[in-house]
Design an enzyme around this catalytic site. Sequence first.
Site: not given
Length: 785
Positions: A227-228
């Site tokens: 993710g980020s």
Amino acid sequence: MSVLSVRLKAAVTALVVVTAGAAVPAPAFGVERDRGYSALIRRASYGVPHITAGTFADLGFGVGFAQAEDNICVIAENTVTVSGERSRWFGAADANVRSDLFHRKAIDERVAERLLEGPRDGVRSPSGDVRDQVRGFVAGYNHFLRRTGVQNLTDPACRGKGWVRPMTETDVWRTTWASMVRAGSRSLLDGIVAAAPPAAAKTVETVEVPDAAAVVASLDGAGSGIGSNAYGLGAQATGNGSGMVLANPHFPWQGSERFYRMHLRVPGRYDVEGASLIGDPIIEIGHNRTLAWSHTVSTARRFVWYRLSLVPGDPTSYYVDGVPERMRSRAVTVETGAGPVSRTFYDTRYGPMVVVPGTFDWTAATAYAITDVNATNNRALDGWLRMGQARDVRQLKAVLDRHQFLPWVNVIAADARGEALYGDHSVVPRVTADLAAACIPASFQPLYAAGGQAVLDGSRSDCALTRAPGAAVPGILGPSELPVRFRDDYVTNSNDSHWLANPAAPLEGFPRILGRERAQRSLRTRLGIDQVEQRLAGTDGLPGRGFTTARLWDVTFGNRVYGAELVRDDLVALCRRQPTATTTNGVTLDLTAACDALAGFNLRVDLDSRGAHLFTEFALAGGIRFADAFVVTDAVRTPRRLDTDNPGVRTALADAVQKLDGIPLDAAWGDIHTDSRGDRRIPIHGGRGEAGVFNVITNALVPGVGYPQVTHGSSFVMAVELGPHGPSGRQILTYSQSTNPNSPWYADQTLLYSGKGWDTVKYTEEQITADPNLRTYRITATGGD
């Protein structure tokens, strides 16, 4: 034969030292040589290499050498994986055999080789620059290995191992292809390997029915385990009116998807600082002098299903427009320590056959294939190379339009002029509203509406994916069909869809396959927006208004637990009114100590936070249940009230207390939330996104012990400002530069991260030469070396 189960889850040798601890002028290189390579490496603090070369081949040579110095075991093991040899070297466990079968099929079909065919324009096949860089990378890696010797490697993980061998250029292209299909056919690897016609499925193997939720979930398609967060800040959001970017990818802390920091320079052609995944020769997240960018995992789907109507009595033939068409079969064999294992794969005009028992079955009448639109994506390395050469976000958008290469990520960027860009400009199957209405059978329309998974009618040729105007290749959404937003204040993404990249200008009306619009956002997305809005208003408790890189760093590692901010007080009140509750498995517990621990929780996941683990486990048990509704016109603030009448809330708290048996409920986060480096346990701040933490760190609970080993989370973190005198700011690689326990760069940045420290951006000559730890050397190899 092994059981094929379907579990759809996803000292430097040979150096000529030029000088140590002092600056060396950038070398004056000539034209590229037919034989031999040369690169200048300047190792700065924390082992970060600044590599200068005269050609892209020489630059790749320097990158391959430096990465081999620090992470040769990671690269060597990944080479084994994409060569389909895991079960030979690491044991014939089912997972290794399935991986080998998948990759051997691609090898037998010459997938990597075919991606190199065609004009070298960076769209139809890789350009000469990129091919040179790959060639040089292989030469650099092999140069290090040859000069050092497998027996003399300092990393015990692969010292003297037979699976460490010289690389080939084909190995790199196979690795690149595997990265492209990570969110597509590779995520369905087990289902592709297990797909067999009904009679064969009964006689050839046992197929274990999986938890199909990973594939057919109602949520959108952001990849599990990665993710980020990212911010692109424009002139209205920064102190000096220039652009600023936060890069905060959440990626694995072990294995081949670790990032590697570096600065690459070919004078006059390419000059970029940032990070790549280990084994990649080009920077994927970073900045040049006037442009910075990051990526976040997109919610868009990367493949479509095709439902096939099979010919009666022949489950390996299907109808298209009423005409029978035979599937192509291919027998694949892999060698294991326990003997050979063979498997027959089946392919259609749409792509490989896939099974998900109970959802996408292969019966006598119906079966399913997928089209993975990244399976022919050979544009990515060129795309990232050209991104690094763009001067501003408008030029960056032109690169995205031409190459359409981002396999499964959004892009968030800003430039020195103070303009920011968000785009889900990734590779997405072209499922328009018209195609969805005409070609998704009625029984699968709810699946598409809920999760963006398109199941198309494979019996009709007019349901095939078509070429969009301006699209780089057939079958994907074109540039004009993708969500893009330019802003002079800010854009952001934290793995929700494109809709609220900026709440003042929602992106709406795009194909459902890209992600949900006008729908509830995650707690992490809401916190990410709230942090920006508070900073711009000056209401977050930090000095001033607007962003500097120091304030951006403080916000990123503020470690707020947004879920706790919303519901903790109501949870404590409920707990004290009803201090006993029953767990899911029927055990009644006294929650008095839990009430007190939650009351003392400071709503953060800092090292000194107490009770953070209790709220984390409560959130993971599904305890954050809201009483109020999501309001589309107040998407950042709703819902926000705990549903204290829902018995599941108290059950979740009881489950959390039971799970934490043996661990004090008021323990300090840093005492129990750590990462191991040898015998050392390093305290780690940050926490779970499910609880609403921006700085995501995922660390599995060990009963009675705590959280001793980070699995994934914040990795390469960069807060960079593109000022009038060049880039400046802060950056860190949380798990450090090297996987080698004997490297000086094995734990240094992890210790730095533990204290919320940072390394500075080092892009200009002044910044690089000011580093007191600078060590400079040139590496060379002749044609026969």
